[in-house]
Design an enzyme around this catalytic site. Sequence first.
Site, mmCIF file in Angstrom:
data_model
loop_
_atom_site.group_PDB
_atom_site.id
_atom_site.type_symbol
_atom_site.label_atom_id
_atom_site.label_comp_id
_atom_site.label_asym_id
_atom_site.label_seq_id
_atom_site.Cartn_x
_atom_site.Cartn_y
_atom_site.Cartn_z
ATOM 1 N N LYS A 173 7.883 -2.042 -2.077
ATOM 2 C CA LYS A 173 7.600 -0.733 -1.463
ATOM 3 C C LYS A 173 7.206 0.273 -2.542
ATOM 4 C CE LYS A 173 9.681 -3.103 1.755
ATOM 5 N NZ LYS A 173 9.270 -3.755 2.915
HETATM 6 C C1 LIG Z 1 10.625 -4.587 3.516
HETATM 7 C C2 LIG Z 1 10.940 -4.344 4.925
HETATM 8 C C3 LIG Z 1 12.240 -4.433 5.425
HETATM 9 C C4 LIG Z 1 13.391 -4.944 4.603
HETATM 10 O O1 LIG Z 1 13.671 -4.137 3.492
HETATM 11 P P1 LIG Z 1 14.789 -4.627 2.442
HETATM 12 O O2 LIG Z 1 15.071 -3.375 1.658
HETATM 13 O O3 LIG Z 1 14.147 -5.693 1.610
HETATM 14 O O4 LIG Z 1 15.949 -5.094 3.204
HETATM 15 C C5 LIG Z 1 12.456 -4.106 6.746
HETATM 16 N N1 LIG Z 1 11.456 -3.717 7.546
HETATM 17 C C6 LIG Z 1 10.190 -3.624 7.118
HETATM 18 C C7 LIG Z 1 9.125 -3.164 8.048
HETATM 19 C C8 LIG Z 1 9.879 -3.955 5.787
HETATM 20 O O5 LIG Z 1 8.611 -3.896 5.375
#
Ligand SMILES: *Cc1c(COP(=O)(O)O)cnc(C)c1O
Length: 379
Positions: free
Chosen positions: A180
Amino acid sequence: MIPVMRPVLGEEEAQAAAEAVRSGWVAQGPRVASFEEAFSARVGARHGVAVSSCTTALHLAVHLLDIGPGDEVVVPSLSFIATANAVRYCGATPVFADVDATTGNLTAETVEPVITDRTRAVLVVHQAGVPADVKALRALCGPLGIPVIEDAACAAGSTYLGAPVGTGALLAAWSFHPRKLLTTGEGGMLTTDDPEWSVRGRRLREHGMSVSAADRHSGGGSVVEEYLETAFNYRMTDIQAAVGIVQLSRLDSIVARRRELAAKYHEMLADVPGLRMVRDPAWGTTNYQSFWVRLPDDCPLPRNEVLAALASSGVSARRGIMASHLEPAYAGHPHAPLPATEDFTGRTLILPLFHDMTDAEQHQVSEALTTALSGVAVS
Ligand SMILES: *Cc1c(COP(=O)(O)O)cnc(C)c1O
């Protein structure tokens, strides 16, 4: 290989982590509290509850609504699988709704047909950073008494109706995974304007304790805690939060840079017939967390062969957003037809886009894709 993503981490993050270590306080403490305050303010929310990941933030969001067995929560299948799993963690049933083909997001039109008298929430995702039209979903769900909660894992720095995504959200879950825009290694946050949810969220992430461990220590050890409900250990560490505070200070420049690189892709690939690219919707701006493209209908190669052709040209692309209902974990899980979801997941791919990407690297990606789509690269 040109990577699909590379986190923006500098000496400042390394220093901040080192300071947290040297301070002797490494578990959840003052740096977590500062990060919560700064991050929630930045995304337009009154309260932030830092947790170990977006997945655990999603679990807490569903749990806070007291959703359980027999209840249904509408989610997009077109999402990282944690979205649907969060509903299952509570013993409830995820109900897959289709998405809009241009944004990849749920809309009032795709959600309405799957609402039943068991629907207890709609969990909308701002997929790949593209803001979903939450107002339209609230207009549908509000009169039915159905809360709309938000998976904003990818959406830090995106805007909706002129304000940051997260503004006015009942509950929004954020991710600080390196894939992210902002990263703390692993990490997440739950944001809300509701003081009671924030208090209970804090308690749920910390074993249901009546007094947080940090407060107990600063209180001189004379405070005895109680365990008020069965809960979890979803805490973030102060080392992660120290990194997060620095990362947050970079958000504006990261978003600006991603939008600049995305504009260049739009220019470079404008002449590829039938290629569709992720863009801003009418109601907001995306942070371009992922730069996805949908292949032309008459594409000479299947998507995975396009990925292979890109890889052989030194470009590490990725399949587009996954569809949870096609994964073995959801085999046999009933759902309505999901034609836009299946088209999207089967025909999109994600191109490299990272802060320090050079012009030459972007040209290499663009040329590799153009060549693959013209069929010339097939040997
Ligand atoms: C990356 C992601 C998650 C999970 O995030 P983590 O911090 O890795 O648990 C959940 N929902 C979406 C839409 C994502 O892109």
